[in-house]
Motif scaffolding. Structure first.
Motif, PDB file in Angstrom:
ATOM      1  N   PHE A  81       0.828  -1.214   0.000  1.00 42.28           N
ATOM      2  CA  PHE A  81       0.000   0.000   0.000  1.00 42.28           C
ATOM      3  C   PHE A  81       0.858   1.257   0.000  1.00 42.28           C
ATOM      4  O   PHE A  81       2.007   1.244   0.426  1.00 42.28           O
ATOM      5  CB  PHE A  81      -0.974   0.004   1.185  1.00 42.28           C
ATOM      6  CG  PHE A  81      -0.335   0.213   2.527  1.00 42.28           C
ATOM      7  CD1 PHE A  81      -0.204   1.492   3.057  1.00 42.28           C
ATOM      8  CD2 PHE A  81       0.133  -0.862   3.274  1.00 42.28           C
ATOM      9  CE1 PHE A  81       0.387   1.686   4.299  1.00 42.28           C
ATOM     10  CE2 PHE A  81       0.714  -0.686   4.512  1.00 42.28           C
ATOM     11  CZ  PHE A  81       0.851   0.597   5.025  1.00 42.28           C
ATOM     12  N   PHE A  82       0.261   2.308  -0.508  1.00 44.90           N
ATOM     13  CA  PHE A  82       0.863   3.637  -0.553  1.00 44.90           C
ATOM     14  C   PHE A  82      -0.046   4.537   0.268  1.00 44.90           C
ATOM     15  O   PHE A  82      -1.224   4.690  -0.066  1.00 44.90           O
ATOM     16  CB  PHE A  82       0.940   4.125  -2.003  1.00 44.90           C
ATOM     17  CG  PHE A  82       1.611   5.463  -2.184  1.00 44.90           C
ATOM     18  CD1 PHE A  82       2.896   5.531  -2.689  1.00 44.90           C
ATOM     19  CD2 PHE A  82       0.951   6.647  -1.880  1.00 44.90           C
ATOM     20  CE1 PHE A  82       3.520   6.758  -2.881  1.00 44.90           C
ATOM     21  CE2 PHE A  82       1.565   7.871  -2.060  1.00 44.90           C
ATOM     22  CZ  PHE A  82       2.859   7.932  -2.563  1.00 44.90           C
ATOM     23  N   LEU A  83       0.465   5.128   1.334  1.00 42.33           N
ATOM     24  CA  LEU A  83      -0.327   6.021   2.171  1.00 42.33           C
ATOM     25  C   LEU A  83      -0.141   7.450   1.677  1.00 42.33           C
ATOM     26  O   LEU A  83       0.977   7.951   1.605  1.00 42.33           O
ATOM     27  CB  LEU A  83       0.103   5.922   3.631  1.00 42.33           C
ATOM     28  CG  LEU A  83      -0.769   6.701   4.617  1.00 42.33           C
ATOM     29  CD1 LEU A  83      -2.096   5.972   4.819  1.00 42.33           C
ATOM     30  CD2 LEU A  83      -0.060   6.852   5.942  1.00 42.33           C
ATOM     31  N   PRO A  90      -1.170  15.955  -2.748  1.00 44.38           N
ATOM     32  CA  PRO A  90      -1.911  14.700  -2.544  1.00 44.38           C
ATOM     33  C   PRO A  90      -2.899  14.421  -3.680  1.00 44.38           C
ATOM     34  O   PRO A  90      -3.096  13.254  -4.058  1.00 44.38           O
ATOM     35  CB  PRO A  90      -2.629  14.890  -1.208  1.00 44.38           C
ATOM     36  CG  PRO A  90      -2.529  16.319  -0.880  1.00 44.38           C
ATOM     37  CD  PRO A  90      -1.394  16.890  -1.655  1.00 44.38           C
ATOM     38  N   MET A  91      -3.473  15.464  -4.246  1.00 48.51           N
ATOM     39  CA  MET A  91      -4.404  15.252  -5.360  1.00 48.51           C
ATOM     40  C   MET A  91      -3.657  14.730  -6.588  1.00 48.51           C
ATOM     41  O   MET A  91      -4.195  13.938  -7.357  1.00 48.51           O
ATOM     42  CB  MET A  91      -5.163  16.535  -5.684  1.00 48.51           C
ATOM     43  CG  MET A  91      -6.145  16.945  -4.586  1.00 48.51           C
ATOM     44  SD  MET A  91      -7.348  15.653  -4.168  1.00 48.51           S
ATOM     45  CE  MET A  91      -8.335  15.608  -5.636  1.00 48.51           C
ATOM     46  N   ARG A  92      -2.421  15.137  -6.760  1.00 45.21           N
ATOM     47  CA  ARG A  92      -1.591  14.639  -7.863  1.00 45.21           C
ATOM     48  C   ARG A  92      -1.281  13.154  -7.652  1.00 45.21           C
ATOM     49  O   ARG A  92      -1.371  12.359  -8.588  1.00 45.21           O
ATOM     50  CB  ARG A  92      -0.305  15.456  -7.959  1.00 45.21           C
ATOM     51  CG  ARG A  92       0.464  15.234  -9.229  1.00 45.21           C
ATOM     52  CD  ARG A  92       1.640  16.184  -9.386  1.00 45.21           C
ATOM     53  NE  ARG A  92       1.244  17.573  -9.210  1.00 45.21           N
ATOM     54  CZ  ARG A  92       1.838  18.422  -8.362  1.00 45.21           C
ATOM     55  NH1 ARG A  92       2.875  18.060  -7.647  1.00 45.21           N
ATOM     56  NH2 ARG A  92       1.415  19.665  -8.244  1.00 45.21           N
ATOM     57  N   GLU A  93      -0.928  12.786  -6.418  1.00 46.70           N
ATOM     58  CA  GLU A  93      -0.669  11.370  -6.126  1.00 46.70           C
ATOM     59  C   GLU A  93      -1.909  10.533  -6.449  1.00 46.70           C
ATOM     60  O   GLU A  93      -1.820   9.484  -7.087  1.00 46.70           O
ATOM     61  CB  GLU A  93      -0.305  11.182  -4.650  1.00 46.70           C
ATOM     62  CG  GLU A  93       1.023  11.735  -4.253  1.00 46.70           C
ATOM     63  CD  GLU A  93       1.288  11.672  -2.760  1.00 46.70           C
ATOM     64  OE1 GLU A  93       2.437  11.950  -2.374  1.00 46.70           O
ATOM     65  OE2 GLU A  93       0.362  11.361  -1.971  1.00 46.70           O
ATOM     66  N   ILE A 130      -2.493  10.210 -10.239  1.00 46.83           N
ATOM     67  CA  ILE A 130      -1.536   9.278 -10.851  1.00 46.83           C
ATOM     68  C   ILE A 130      -1.964   7.842 -10.594  1.00 46.83           C
ATOM     69  O   ILE A 130      -1.970   7.004 -11.501  1.00 46.83           O
ATOM     70  CB  ILE A 130      -0.110   9.537 -10.314  1.00 46.83           C
ATOM     71  CG1 ILE A 130       0.423  10.855 -10.860  1.00 46.83           C
ATOM     72  CG2 ILE A 130       0.831   8.383 -10.660  1.00 46.83           C
ATOM     73  CD1 ILE A 130       1.684  11.352 -10.168  1.00 46.83           C
ATOM     74  N   PHE A 131      -2.348   7.543  -9.371  1.00 48.55           N
ATOM     75  CA  PHE A 131      -2.755   6.173  -9.054  1.00 48.55           C
ATOM     76  C   PHE A 131      -4.057   5.810  -9.768  1.00 48.55           C
ATOM     77  O   PHE A 131      -4.194   4.708 -10.298  1.00 48.55           O
ATOM     78  CB  PHE A 131      -2.889   5.965  -7.544  1.00 48.55           C
ATOM     79  CG  PHE A 131      -2.861   4.521  -7.161  1.00 48.55           C
ATOM     80  CD1 PHE A 131      -1.646   3.866  -6.972  1.00 48.55           C
ATOM     81  CD2 PHE A 131      -4.027   3.792  -6.997  1.00 48.55           C
ATOM     82  CE1 PHE A 131      -1.602   2.514  -6.632  1.00 48.55           C
ATOM     83  CE2 PHE A 131      -3.995   2.444  -6.655  1.00 48.55           C
ATOM     84  CZ  PHE A 131      -2.782   1.804  -6.472  1.00 48.55           C
ATOM     85  N   LEU A 132      -5.012   6.739  -9.821  1.00 44.90           N
ATOM     86  CA  LEU A 132      -6.277   6.457 -10.506  1.00 44.90           C
ATOM     87  C   LEU A 132      -6.056   6.213 -12.000  1.00 44.90           C
ATOM     88  O   LEU A 132      -6.697   5.331 -12.587  1.00 44.90           O
ATOM     89  CB  LEU A 132      -7.274   7.597 -10.284  1.00 44.90           C
ATOM     90  CG  LEU A 132      -7.833   7.714  -8.867  1.00 44.90           C
ATOM     91  CD1 LEU A 132      -8.739   8.939  -8.752  1.00 44.90           C
ATOM     92  CD2 LEU A 132      -8.569   6.445  -8.452  1.00 44.90           C
ATOM     93  N   ASN A 184       7.124   4.235  -6.073  1.00 46.16           N
ATOM     94  CA  ASN A 184       6.199   3.545  -5.168  1.00 46.16           C
ATOM     95  C   ASN A 184       4.747   3.680  -5.595  1.00 46.16           C
ATOM     96  O   ASN A 184       3.960   2.754  -5.392  1.00 46.16           O
ATOM     97  CB  ASN A 184       6.425   4.001  -3.735  1.00 46.16           C
ATOM     98  CG  ASN A 184       7.664   3.354  -3.157  1.00 46.16           C
ATOM     99  OD1 ASN A 184       7.630   2.195  -2.778  1.00 46.16           O
ATOM    100  ND2 ASN A 184       8.763   4.086  -3.119  1.00 46.16           N
ATOM    101  N   LEU A 185       4.380   4.798  -6.212  1.00 48.18           N
ATOM    102  CA  LEU A 185       3.029   4.927  -6.769  1.00 48.18           C
ATOM    103  C   LEU A 185       2.825   3.919  -7.902  1.00 48.18           C
ATOM    104  O   LEU A 185       1.734   3.413  -8.106  1.00 48.18           O
ATOM    105  CB  LEU A 185       2.784   6.343  -7.299  1.00 48.18           C
ATOM    106  CG  LEU A 185       2.269   7.358  -6.306  1.00 48.18           C
ATOM    107  CD1 LEU A 185       2.309   8.755  -6.900  1.00 48.18           C
ATOM    108  CD2 LEU A 185       0.873   7.016  -5.839  1.00 48.18           C
ATOM    109  N   GLY A 186       3.893   3.638  -8.622  1.00 46.97           N
ATOM    110  CA  GLY A 186       3.815   2.692  -9.729  1.00 46.97           C
ATOM    111  C   GLY A 186       3.850   1.235  -9.301  1.00 46.97           C
ATOM    112  O   GLY A 186       3.480   0.358 -10.076  1.00 46.97           O
TER     113      GLY A 186
END
Length: 156
Positions: free
Chosen positions: A5-7, A90-93, A96-98, A69-71
């Motif tokens: 997981f990525f927090l 945080p919205m960018r993170e 990217i994940f979405l 880590n997001l990838g």
């Protein structure tokens, strides 16, 4: 090993003239608790199961580490708060994940949704009008203090 997981969270501003400059102490506690539980479920060492940006070593390329880590993370755990939706990082993170989920699970939103576990960290004004909060609120079904106060204050 890839992180399970990525927090993702909105950093708090340091408190001026405070003897407790670590304003994200509870985020760290949440990360440690979640890491411990996930490690037990996966049978992996606690230090290998999750990632949060504060784990980056001083002098490390923080952006590259975040991107990596997001990838790699299997699950994205955003801690929703007013700051989360008002700060660009945080919205960018999250975006990217979405995007990664859309690519990995085209046309399969149920499967993609299993990789996003939002947590209501601090209640938001008008939270009932934000569609992204439905999953975060369902996480605390049966815990009245969660919907009212968020996880940071109800000791989930």
């Amino acid at each position: 090993m890839s992180p399970a997981f990525f927090l993702s969270y909105a950093h708090s501003a340091p408190l001026p003239d405070s003897d407790r400059p670590d304003t994200d102490r509870w985020v760290r506690q949440c990360f440690e608790d979640l890491s411990r539980e996930v490690a037990v479920l996966l049978g992996e060492p606690e230090q290998d199961v999750g990632f949060a940006d504060y784990l980056a070593a001083p002098g490390a390329d923080g952006k590259a580490l975040l991107a990596e880590n997001l990838g790699l993370a299997d699950v994205f755990v955003p801690l929703y708060s007013p700051g989360y939706f008002n700060k660009p990082w945080p919205m960018r993170e999250r975006a990217i994940f979405l995007r990664r989920l859309e690519t990995a699970f085209p046309g399969r939103p149920e499967q993609a949704g299993a990789h996003l576990v939002p947590v209501l960290w601090i209640p938001l004004p008008g939270w009932d009008r934000r569609p992204e909060l439905a999953a975060a609120l369902s996480l605390g079904d049966g815990v009245p203090a969660y919907a009212q106060n968020g996880c940071a204050r109800c000791a989930c």
